[in-house]
Design a protein around this motif. Sequence first.
Motif, mmCIF file in Angstrom:
data_model
loop_
_atom_site.group_PDB
_atom_site.id
_atom_site.type_symbol
_atom_site.label_atom_id
_atom_site.label_comp_id
_atom_site.label_asym_id
_atom_site.label_seq_id
_atom_site.Cartn_x
_atom_site.Cartn_y
_atom_site.Cartn_z
ATOM 1 N N ILE A 65 -73.466 -65.550 23.787
ATOM 2 C CA ILE A 65 -72.432 -65.760 22.754
ATOM 3 C C ILE A 65 -72.134 -67.253 22.621
ATOM 4 N N GLN A 66 -72.021 -67.939 23.763
ATOM 5 C CA GLN A 66 -71.726 -69.370 23.723
ATOM 6 C C GLN A 66 -72.848 -70.142 23.013
ATOM 7 N N GLN A 67 -74.089 -69.820 23.339
ATOM 8 C CA GLN A 67 -75.216 -70.500 22.701
ATOM 9 C C GLN A 67 -75.271 -70.188 21.206
ATOM 10 N N SER A 68 -75.012 -68.951 20.860
ATOM 11 C CA SER A 68 -75.025 -68.552 19.455
ATOM 12 C C SER A 68 -73.913 -69.246 18.677
ATOM 13 N N GLN A 69 -72.768 -69.431 19.299
ATOM 14 C CA GLN A 69 -71.667 -70.121 18.631
ATOM 15 C C GLN A 69 -72.014 -71.594 18.393
ATOM 16 N N GLN A 70 -72.700 -72.187 19.370
ATOM 17 C CA GLN A 70 -73.109 -73.582 19.203
ATOM 18 C C GLN A 70 -74.104 -73.713 18.054
ATOM 19 N N GLN A 71 -75.055 -72.785 17.998
ATOM 20 C CA GLN A 71 -76.030 -72.809 16.911
ATOM 21 C C GLN A 71 -75.361 -72.465 15.588
ATOM 22 N N GLY A 72 -74.393 -71.570 15.630
ATOM 23 C CA GLY A 72 -73.700 -71.156 14.412
ATOM 24 C C GLY A 72 -72.855 -72.260 13.824
ATOM 25 N N SER A 73 -72.393 -73.165 14.656
ATOM 26 C CA SER A 73 -71.594 -74.279 14.128
ATOM 27 C C SER A 73 -72.429 -75.183 13.232
ATOM 28 N N TYR A 89 -77.277 -63.795 11.657
ATOM 29 C CA TYR A 89 -75.975 -63.275 12.079
ATOM 30 C C TYR A 89 -76.063 -61.778 12.383
#
Length: 150
Positions: free
Chosen positions: A49-57, A65
């Motif tokens: 989740i943390q990595q996905s949030q970084q990429q999502g930013s 998604y």
Amino acid sequence: MINQRFNMLIKIQQEREERLQAQFVSAQQFYQQQEQKYQGLANYRTEYIQQSQQQGSLGIQSRQYNQFVNFIGKLDQAIQQQGRAVQQAKNAAEQRKQTWLAMQKKRKALELLVERNNFAELQKQLKQEQKNADEYASQQFMRLRAQSLE
């Protein structure tokens, strides 16, 4: 003779107790392995989740998604399933522990019974020895008295 039988029973109980203890240790280790797997999945989910949030930013497409949401759902299912496996392993370990402790209690009760039986036998022997000593002393007294009357 009775003590030999009890000692044989105690030996059998000890062997059973050792097997039950080994089963408990094995079940406890399995529980710990299941717990580690659970923690591993939970940690992986958090990291993902943390990595996905970084990429999502940086921006994310709707398809990516959807894949992210689907994968998180699968991770959640795996975590729930592993949580049930952890609980089952914990229950099994606890049951094996209780069985082992019950066997240990039986063995200790048998040992106490043998100890009491040994004590009773010793008391019986001491009484018999005292009786024999009293009888001998009484006979000695009667002989000496008979000799003095002659």
